[in-house]
Every structure is written in structure tokens, then in C-alpha cells.
Design a protein around this motif. Structure first.
Motif, PDB file in Angstrom:
ATOM      1  N   THR A 270     -26.427  -1.074  -6.700  1.00 10.95           N
ATOM      2  CA  THR A 270     -27.505  -1.533  -5.806  1.00 10.95           C
ATOM      3  C   THR A 270     -27.398  -3.018  -5.474  1.00 10.95           C
ATOM      4  OG1 THR A 270     -28.987  -1.995  -7.687  1.00 10.95           O
ATOM      5  CG2 THR A 270     -29.061   0.222  -6.730  1.00 10.95           C
ATOM      6  N   THR A 271     -26.314  -3.661  -5.890  1.00  8.62           N
ATOM      7  CA  THR A 271     -26.146  -5.098  -5.675  1.00  8.62           C
ATOM      8  C   THR A 271     -25.060  -5.352  -4.630  1.00  8.62           C
ATOM      9  OG1 THR A 271     -26.736  -5.568  -7.981  1.00  8.62           O
ATOM     10  CG2 THR A 271     -25.582  -7.301  -6.769  1.00  8.62           C
ATOM     11  N   PRO A 272     -25.361  -6.057  -3.554  1.00  9.09           N
ATOM     12  CA  PRO A 272     -24.307  -6.442  -2.610  1.00  9.09           C
ATOM     13  C   PRO A 272     -23.273  -7.305  -3.340  1.00  9.09           C
ATOM     14  CG  PRO A 272     -26.482  -6.841  -1.667  1.00  9.09           C
ATOM     15  CD  PRO A 272     -26.690  -6.549  -3.119  1.00  9.09           C
ATOM     16  N   HIS A 273     -22.009  -6.934  -3.222  1.00  4.62           N
ATOM     17  CA  HIS A 273     -21.001  -7.651  -4.006  1.00  4.62           C
ATOM     18  C   HIS A 273     -19.609  -7.463  -3.408  1.00  4.62           C
ATOM     19  CE1 HIS A 273     -20.756  -3.547  -5.609  1.00  4.62           C
ATOM     20  NE2 HIS A 273     -19.502  -3.828  -5.913  1.00  4.62           N
ATOM     21  N   ARG A 274     -18.696  -8.326  -3.832  1.00  2.00           N
ATOM     22  CA  ARG A 274     -17.270  -8.170  -3.561  1.00  2.00           C
ATOM     23  C   ARG A 274     -16.536  -8.224  -4.900  1.00  2.00           C
ATOM     24  NH1 ARG A 274     -15.040 -12.707   0.080  1.00  2.00           N
ATOM     25  NH2 ARG A 274     -16.033 -13.984  -1.523  1.00  2.00           N
ATOM     26  N   VAL A 275     -15.442  -7.492  -5.019  1.00  2.00           N
ATOM     27  CA  VAL A 275     -14.633  -7.505  -6.232  1.00  2.00           C
ATOM     28  C   VAL A 275     -13.191  -7.801  -5.863  1.00  2.00           C
ATOM     29  CG1 VAL A 275     -13.794  -6.191  -8.217  1.00  2.00           C
ATOM     30  CG2 VAL A 275     -16.134  -5.851  -7.402  1.00  2.00           C
ATOM     31  N   LEU A 276     -12.595  -8.769  -6.555  1.00  2.00           N
ATOM     32  CA  LEU A 276     -11.172  -9.082  -6.424  1.00  2.00           C
ATOM     33  C   LEU A 276     -10.484  -8.692  -7.722  1.00  2.00           C
ATOM     34  CD1 LEU A 276      -8.741 -10.447  -4.989  1.00  2.00           C
ATOM     35  CD2 LEU A 276      -9.483 -12.609  -6.074  1.00  2.00           C
ATOM     36  N   GLY A 277      -9.543  -7.759  -7.637  1.00  2.00           N
ATOM     37  CA  GLY A 277      -8.804  -7.328  -8.813  1.00  2.00           C
ATOM     38  C   GLY A 277      -7.443  -7.992  -8.884  1.00  2.00           C
ATOM     39  N   LEU A 278      -7.236  -8.824  -9.894  1.00  2.00           N
ATOM     40  CA  LEU A 278      -5.966  -9.518 -10.092  1.00  2.00           C
ATOM     41  C   LEU A 278      -5.271  -8.962 -11.326  1.00  2.00           C
ATOM     42  CD1 LEU A 278      -7.060 -13.214  -9.408  1.00  2.00           C
ATOM     43  CD2 LEU A 278      -6.134 -11.544  -7.795  1.00  2.00           C
ATOM     44  N   GLY A 279      -3.971  -8.826 -11.230  1.00  2.00           N
ATOM     45  CA  GLY A 279      -3.184  -8.298 -12.344  1.00  2.00           C
ATOM     46  C   GLY A 279      -1.732  -8.197 -11.923  1.00  2.00           C
ATOM     47  N   VAL A 280      -1.020  -7.289 -12.541  1.00  2.00           N
ATOM     48  CA  VAL A 280       0.401  -7.110 -12.253  1.00  2.00           C
ATOM     49  C   VAL A 280       0.543  -6.364 -10.928  1.00  2.00           C
ATOM     50  CG1 VAL A 280       2.573  -6.121 -13.079  1.00  2.00           C
ATOM     51  CG2 VAL A 280       0.930  -7.090 -14.707  1.00  2.00           C
ATOM     52  N   ALA A 281       1.363  -6.901 -10.037  1.00  2.00           N
ATOM     53  CA  ALA A 281       1.557  -6.289  -8.720  1.00  2.00           C
ATOM     54  C   ALA A 281       2.370  -5.003  -8.836  1.00  2.00           C
ATOM     55  CB  ALA A 281       2.271  -7.274  -7.795  1.00  2.00           C
ATOM     56  N   ARG A 282       2.258  -4.157  -7.821  1.00  2.00           N
ATOM     57  CA  ARG A 282       3.028  -2.907  -7.813  1.00  2.00           C
ATOM     58  C   ARG A 282       4.525  -3.152  -7.602  1.00  2.00           C
ATOM     59  NH1 ARG A 282      -0.146   1.642  -7.575  1.00  2.00           N
ATOM     60  NH2 ARG A 282      -2.357   1.235  -7.176  1.00  2.00           N
ATOM     61  N   ARG A 283       4.841  -4.239  -6.918  1.00  2.00           N
ATOM     62  CA  ARG A 283       6.259  -4.510  -6.666  1.00  2.00           C
ATOM     63  C   ARG A 283       6.971  -4.828  -7.988  1.00  2.00           C
ATOM     64  NH1 ARG A 283       3.652  -9.234  -5.804  1.00  2.00           N
ATOM     65  NH2 ARG A 283       4.591 -11.153  -6.638  1.00  2.00           N
ATOM     66  N   GLU A 284       8.195  -4.392  -8.099  1.00  2.00           N
ATOM     67  CA  GLU A 284       8.997  -4.631  -9.296  1.00  2.00           C
ATOM     68  C   GLU A 284       9.721  -5.965  -9.180  1.00  2.00           C
ATOM     69  OE1 GLU A 284      12.902  -2.768 -11.593  1.00  2.00           O
ATOM     70  OE2 GLU A 284      11.849  -1.583 -10.071  1.00  2.00           O
ATOM     71  N   LEU A 285       9.572  -6.823 -10.186  1.00  2.00           N
ATOM     72  CA  LEU A 285      10.332  -8.067 -10.243  1.00  2.00           C
ATOM     73  C   LEU A 285      11.667  -7.753 -10.910  1.00  2.00           C
ATOM     74  CD1 LEU A 285       7.572 -10.633 -11.317  1.00  2.00           C
ATOM     75  CD2 LEU A 285       8.250  -9.919  -9.025  1.00  2.00           C
ATOM     76  N   ARG A 286      12.746  -7.823 -10.167  1.00  3.16           N
ATOM     77  CA  ARG A 286      14.035  -7.329 -10.641  1.00  3.16           C
ATOM     78  C   ARG A 286      14.876  -8.391 -11.347  1.00  3.16           C
ATOM     79  NH1 ARG A 286      15.530  -2.257  -8.648  1.00  3.16           N
ATOM     80  NH2 ARG A 286      13.887  -1.309  -7.382  1.00  3.16           N
ATOM     81  N   ALA A 287      14.415  -9.636 -11.372  1.00  2.00           N
ATOM     82  CA  ALA A 287      15.101 -10.665 -12.147  1.00  2.00           C
ATOM     83  C   ALA A 287      14.529 -10.662 -13.566  1.00  2.00           C
ATOM     84  CB  ALA A 287      14.899 -12.028 -11.502  1.00  2.00           C
ATOM     85  N   TYR A 288      15.405 -10.816 -14.558  1.00  2.00           N
ATOM     86  CA  TYR A 288      14.937 -10.765 -15.944  1.00  2.00           C
ATOM     87  C   TYR A 288      13.963 -11.898 -16.244  1.00  2.00           C
ATOM     88  CZ  TYR A 288      18.435  -7.213 -17.187  1.00  2.00           C
ATOM     89  OH  TYR A 288      19.164  -6.071 -17.272  1.00  2.00           O
TER      90      TYR A 288
END
Length: 315
Positions: A270-288
Motif C-alpha cells: 500500500t506504499t508508493p515506492h521504487r526498488v533498485l536491486g543490485l547484485g551480481v549481473a547475469r552476464r558472465e565475467l570471463r576473465a579470472y
């Protein structure tokens, strides 16, 4: 300081001495650390070899026999590879146990993507009745492991090499609350910093980076070491203290970005709001690279977090 995995080995060894209903089940990973436990409790320290489906099957079988199993390997081999067994041998059979992972999202970059599991918590979220614990310090890992081992529900404890500089006290409870929890603590988000402009939820080992990123900003910082069940009540209290007619909420999680955005939205119907979800991206980082390189590559270092959070709040 020891790592969370070091503390897990030491704590689980002591727990075998203290509680005869417990057993530890391994799949080679961390085997050497349990040599003394294997000598003292050969019937309750079981190593199945590199057979992850069997690892979960043995844990579920022990639970059916009345044993409280503590099942351990890398997250990719504990949740992703034997997911069908987790779903059936614990959930479908209606038994409890403690799954303890190492490796996290990118703890061992040299191991490559086969040894990374940024989607593990999102995958566990598709199952009913699992409590998910994400400690941010070895002391918290020990407390949460003891907490889970003392219960009878289904618990997933996610360990990481990344650690905050100091442990935070877990929230005491008068009694057992929530699926998969033991006595002494309850699932809940602790308030680390108070503000009036927005709410930022830092999960486990992300807390230090979040505190650095939000220094000087008018934000409340909530700290979560147990993310399932999601503490909607704590979020609602924090949002109610904000100024303005709408609320901004930022989630910073050490696994797949957006894993808990639905839970945050559901907590604020019931509360007007925005949510930003930060974390590990779906893209694969291919450098070790190193762990710090992966943090920066996914925008989870303090500098990147501050830029992303301030940009979101300024819109």
C-alpha cells in the motif's frame, strides 16, 4: 582473522561432539579439515566423494532416519548440480537439514564459472520452507550455523570469503520463529544507520561496502543476515520513518541482482515506492582476476555502489 569456511569446519567439529543427533556429509570439499572429526565420529562424518547428487540423497536419507544432517560443498555443487535432489529428498519428503555452501558467487575466480553460483539463492527461492542465511563475518557464520543445527527445519547457510570488518549482533528471539530457525535468534533486519531519504538493505558481506558507499547520504541502512524469511516488517518500519509521499528502497545482495526485489515489493503493498536491486549481473565475467575485480566488475565495490545509488535516488 579466519574465514567463514574455517569457522564452519571448527564449529561443525565441535557440534558433532556436543550433539549426537548431528551428522556431517561431505563431497570431498573441506574433507581435510574434518580429519579429527572423522577419527572421533567415524559414523557421523560421511564423505561420499565427488558425487553431489548422492551427497544430497544421503543427507535426506539421514533426515528420514531422525538424524540432523549438515551437508557441505561449494554452492555450485550443493544447490545447482543436485537441485532435483534438494527439491525431492528434503522438500518432497518433508524433512529438515542444514545445507552449508562455500564458494559463493565468485570467491574462487580461477576455478571459472563452473565453481560460481550467483543464482543459488534465487534457485532456493523456488522451493517452499527454506530459511536462507547469509552471514557477513565468521562470528555470524558460527552463530547462524549453531542456530540452524539446533532447529529441525530446512536451512541454507551461504558462506563467503568476503567478510565485513566486524560482526554484528544477531536479533535475539523469545522463542522459535520462522521455518528453519532454531532457538536464540529470529530472522530480522537490524538497523545500522538511520536516515530519512531512502532505505538501503545490505545483505551479509555487502554491509561494509554499503556503509562506505552511503557515507554522508540521508539513508537508513538495514543489515540482513537472514534473507528468507524476508523481514517485511522491518522494511515497513524503516519506510514509515522516511519523509515524502513515496519510498526509495535499494537492495544490495552478494548474489544475482534482483533476487529479493519481489519480496521487497510484496512487503509494501500500500506504499508508493521504487526498488533498485543490485547484485551480481547475469552476464558472465570471463576473465579470472581476483575477488575484488569481480566485485568491481559487477558494480558492488563502494565507488560503484555510491554512483549507482545516488543516480537512482536523483531520478
Amino acid at each position: 582473522m579466519d574465514t567463514m569456511r574455517d569457522r564452519f569446519i571448527a564449529t561443525a567439529t565441535r557440534l558433532l561432539d556436543e550433539d549426537p543427533r548431528l551428522a556431517v556429509v561431505l563431497a570431498e570439499i573441506s574433507r581435510d579439515g574434518f580429519d579429527e572429526a572423522a577419527r572421533r565420529h567415524p559414523d557421523r562424518l560421511i564423505n561420499v566423494g565427488i558425487r553431489e547428487q548422492l551427497l544430497i540423497g544421503v543427507g535426506g536419507g539421514l533426515a528420514l532416519a531422525g538424524v540432523r544432517p549438515i551437508v557441505h560443498t561449494f554452492a555450485a555443487f550443493l544447490v545447482e548440480r543436485p537441485f532435483e535432489q534438494v527439491k525431492l529428498d528434503f522438500g518432497h519428503q518433508g524433512v529438515g537439514g542444514v545445507l552449508v555452501s562455500a564458494g559463493g558467487s565468485y570467491d574462487w575466480p580461477a576455478g571459472g564459472f563452473t565453481h560460481m553460483a550467483p543464482g543459488d539463492v534465487a534457485l532456493m527461492d523456488t522451493l517452499d520452507g527454506w530459511a536462507v542465511h547469509v552471514p557477513g563475518h565468521p562470528d555470524e557464520a558460527e552463530a547462524l550455523l549453531r542456530h540452524a543445527a539446533a532447529g529441525d527445519g530446512r536451512d541454507y547457510v551461504r558462506l563467503s570469503l568476503q567478510s565485513n570488518s566486524r560482526a554484528r549482533p544477531l536479533i535475539p528471539a523469545e522463542g522459535r520463529t520462522g521455518t528453519g530457525t532454531g532457538t536464540g535468534f529470529r530472522a530480522g533486519f537490524a538497523t545500522v544507520r538511520e536516515g530519512r531519504g531512502a532505505v538501503v538493505i545490505a545483505v551479509g558481506p555487502m554491509l561494509d561496502n554499503v556503509l562506505a558507499a552511503t557515507e554522508g547520504l540521508d539513508t537508513t541502512v538495514l543489515y540482513a543476515t537472514t534473507v528468507r524469511p524476508f523481514d517485511g516488517e522491518a522494511l515497513r518500519r524503516a519506510v514509515a520513518a522516511l519523509t515524502g509521499d513515496a519510498a526509495d528502497v535499494v537492495l544490495v545482495e552478494p548474489y544475482l541482482a534482483g533476487t529479493s526485489t519481489a519480496a521487497a515489493n510484496d512487503a509494501l503493498p500500500t506504499t508508493p515506492h521504487r526498488v533498485l536491486g543490485l547484485g551480481v549481473a547475469r552476464r558472465e565475467l570471463r576473465a579470472y582476476g581476483e575477488l575484488a575485480d569481480h566485485l568491481a566488475g559487477h558494480g558492488l565495490d563502494p565507488r560503484s555502489l555510491r554512483e549507482r545509488i545516488t543516480t537512482f535516488l536523483a531520478r
